[in-house]
Design an enzyme around this catalytic site. Structure first.
Site, PDB file in Angstrom:
ATOM      1  N   ARG A 233     -25.045  -7.939 -18.815  1.00 29.96           N
ATOM      2  CA  ARG A 233     -24.273  -8.953 -18.107  1.00 29.96           C
ATOM      3  C   ARG A 233     -25.223 -10.044 -17.592  1.00 29.96           C
ATOM      4  NH1 ARG A 233     -19.286 -11.122 -17.592  1.00 29.96           N
ATOM      5  NH2 ARG A 233     -18.466 -11.194 -15.474  1.00 29.96           N
TER       6      ARG A 233
ATOM      7  N   THR B 214     -13.916 -14.376 -24.605  1.00 30.74           N
ATOM      8  CA  THR B 214     -14.740 -13.211 -24.733  1.00 30.74           C
ATOM      9  C   THR B 214     -14.400 -12.716 -26.113  1.00 30.74           C
ATOM     10  OG1 THR B 214     -14.478 -12.920 -22.373  1.00 30.74           O
ATOM     11  CG2 THR B 214     -14.917 -10.931 -23.615  1.00 30.74           C
TER      12      THR B 214
ATOM     13  N   SER C 260     -17.226  -8.117 -13.852  1.00 32.38           N
ATOM     14  CA  SER C 260     -16.569  -8.408 -15.131  1.00 32.38           C
ATOM     15  C   SER C 260     -15.310  -7.571 -15.284  1.00 32.38           C
ATOM     16  CB  SER C 260     -17.532  -8.095 -16.270  1.00 32.38           C
ATOM     17  OG  SER C 260     -16.863  -8.142 -17.513  1.00 32.38           O
ATOM     18  N   SER C 261     -14.461  -7.987 -16.211  1.00 32.42           N
ATOM     19  CA  SER C 261     -13.279  -7.191 -16.567  1.00 32.42           C
ATOM     20  C   SER C 261     -13.425  -6.590 -17.964  1.00 32.42           C
ATOM     21  CB  SER C 261     -12.031  -8.073 -16.555  1.00 32.42           C
ATOM     22  OG  SER C 261     -11.824  -8.576 -15.270  1.00 32.42           O
TER      23      SER C 261
HETATM   24  N1  GLY Z   1     -15.844 -13.385 -18.418  1.00 30.53           N
HETATM   25  C1  GLY Z   1     -14.839 -12.404 -18.487  1.00 30.53           C
HETATM   26  C2  GLY Z   1     -15.250 -11.115 -17.869  1.00 30.53           C
HETATM   27  O1  GLY Z   1     -16.413 -10.771 -17.861  1.00 30.53           O
HETATM   28  O2  GLY Z   1     -14.414 -10.425 -17.384  1.00 30.53           O
END
Ligand code: GLY
Length: 565
Positions: A98, A374, A445-446
């Protein structure tokens, strides 16, 4: 002789059968290995690596670099992501690459004197860029688990960028949108243009010489080809010249992290997913526990009761996400064991009224839908290694900025931090502490790359793009396969909803939810909003009885597809 003949005829027949099945279905079937991604060229690059004797890790790396070239709205070296890896032994590990906040970042860096977000600066302009993690993550995974030489995995993408590939309609439409409609004089203006200055048209060859040079640095020098040397120097120079704060020191200090997965069960299946700094795995497992608690298999798919229960599970998991989750290196006290436990799911459903919508209270804890660009890909190899990987630039084409000399686009991932400390609103902004900006912190993040196992072997490899909707699309697809026995392509296409606690509403895919059900849900107190599509899932299932992999890419992915062998 007879045996060999019989075997050969049977083999030939099974190949013919595979070919026929592959030709008539929305699913692809293969015996030895498979890659399903948002771009078929990238999927083929991955499969070619498998055929050359590479393992799933090698194929994932090659596919990730190829997506940077062929699917630039989300495929990236300028962003970050997560990889969940189930080894053929049944052990599972994850890689966290990340993005991080730069050293010069602070919790109030996006605010004006009145404490309001200044000029959308957490999404727009170079302050919105997090220190990229993709190259470090891929390199670290390769150092530990790769089989083929690193350079062999990057070379196909150098060639794709240098020699070009055929422009598709999908990419062309996006190219027109971002080249002509974006006022920025930056990289996007010329990104898709050929030597004649025109946007490369469908059927013509699109080349990216600057990106080819950057990828060559990575091919030759590995991790250092991005985080040190000429590429790092140009990143720093570009940032300085255009109001950014990322320095060579930020790049040099960036490290990917190997982490334990989060783990849960559902009706005898094992679920492995990404731990924080992604909220995806924790929320997914909490919702699967809630579904087990609600005996969801007894409830008809797409009925009023089904949508109500699923939405209420989402509401609760997103409230818990907002309250508790952030970068684990900055939040050592996160109650992960509690959130993942069956007991917690029991308690969380105690106040659930089967006939009435609950209320989301912003005084207690939300977030807007967030970036939806994404990309996810799923890979399996002949030895039974499986990888689920999602990586991102946050918005489509990230911050839409980058150096022409480097040929890639930076993320705008800083927008995933909580921008205004202490301010949580009913429209969905969250201000809780765990996800405030801090130097070197990873934003929450998701992304939910997930592997479901049965008897210690991968059974379902799945993930999706879509900002906060990711968690819910992966959740419902896992549920479709495990609880409703849907085959992978149907599980991916089936009706999806999204509820994220705040704003308090159910987003649903129109044409897929009956008017009667919608009326009934409204009478229960739910607010509903239609949308065209939720999620772009890429999945693979494994059938231990036939020893075959079945893959499917979401029909909403214009250039996506599964490739196997
Ligand atoms: N940028 C989308 C996420 O990481 O959830």
């Amino acid at each position: 002789m007879k045996n060999i003949f019989t075997k050969n005829v049977a083999f030939g027949f099974s190949l013919l059968l595979l070919f026929l099945i592959n030709s008539v279905n929305a699913q692809t079937i293969a015996e030895n290995g498979m890659v399903v991604s948002d771009n078929v060229i990238a999927s083929q690059v991955g499969v070619d690596i498998l055929k050359k004797g590479g393992n799933a890790v090698d194929a994932v790396i090659a596919t990730a670099f190829a997506l940077e070239v062929t699917h630039p709205e989300a495929g990236n070296i300028g962003g970050g992501g997560f990889m969940v890896f189930m080894k053929s032994t049944g052990d599972v590990t994850t890689f966290d690459f990340r993005e991080k906040a730069p050293l010069a970042a602070s919790p109030t860096m996006f605010l004006d004197e009145k404490g309001k977000i200044k000029d959308n600066s957490n999404h727009k302009g170079l302050l919105a860029v997090g220190v990229p993690g993709t190259v470090a993550g891929l390199y670290q995974a390769h150092q530990k688990y790769g089989k083929l030489p690193w350079a062999d995995l990057v070379r196909p993408s150098v060639d794709l960028a240098k020699k070009g590939f055929t422009m598709t309609y999908g990419l062309y439409n996006a190219a027109v949108r971002v080249s002509d409609n974006d006022p920025s004089e930056d990289i996007m203006k010329n990104y898709f243009r050929g030597e004649n200055g025109e946007i490369v048209k469908p059927g013509e060859t699109w080349k990216q010489p600057a990106l080819a040079k950057t990828l060559e640095q990575i091919e030759i020098h590995g991790r250092d080809g991005f985080y040190k040397g000429v590429v790092a120097q140009e990143i720093e120079d570009y940032m300085k010249a255009n109001g950014g704060i990322i320095t060579k020191e930020d790049l040099e200090k960036y490290e990917a992290v190997e982490r334990e997965p989060v783990q849960g069960t559902f009706n005898g299946y094992d679920i492995y997913s990404m731990p924080p700094p992604s909220s995806g795995g924790v929320a997914l497992i909490e919702m699967m526990n809630l579904m087990e608690e609600a005996n969801i298999t007894e409830i008809e798919f797409n009925s009023t009761a089904y949508v109500h229960l699923v939405a209420e599970a989402m509401r609760r998991a997103f409230a818990d996400r907002a309250e508790h989750l952030g970068d684990p290196d900055f939040n050592p006290e996160m109650p992960l064991d509690k959130l993942l436990s069956k007991d917690f799911a029991k308690k969380r459903f105690e106040n659930l009224d089967l006939n009435k919508a609950s209320i989301s209270d912003p005084a207690q804890y939300g977030h807007p839908y967030g970036g939806d660009h994404t990309t996810h890909f799923s890979v399996v190899d002949k030895d039974g290694n499986a990888i689920s990987m999602t990586y991102t630039l946050e918005n489509s084409y990230g911050v839409k900025m980058g150096s022409d000399k480097l040929g890639f686009i930076f993320n705008n991932e800083m927008g995933d931090f909580n921008p205004v400390p202490g301010q949580t609103t009913s429209t969905g902004q969250i201000g809780s502490d765990p996800n405030l900006v801090a130097p070197e912190k990873r934003m929450l993040s998701s992304m939910t790359p997930t592997i479901v196992a049965k008897d210690g072997k991968p059974y379902l490899v799945i993930g999706s793009p879509g900002g906060r909707t990711i968690i819910n699309t992966v959740f419902q697809t896992v549920l479709n396969v495990l609880a409703y026995d849907m085959r992978i392509d149907r599980a991916i296409e089936a009706m999806k909803i999204h509820h994220q606690w705040l704003p308090d509403m159910i987003l649903y895919e129109h044409n897929l939810l009956s008017p009667d059900t919608r009326d009934a849900l409204q009478k229960m107190g739910h607010t509903l909003r239609p949308t065209t599509n939720i999620g772009v899932l890429m999945g693979i299932t494994y059938d231990a009885s036939t020893k075959l992999y079945t893959g499917a890419s979401d029909s909403s992915s214009e250039d996506g597809g599964a490739r196997g062998y």
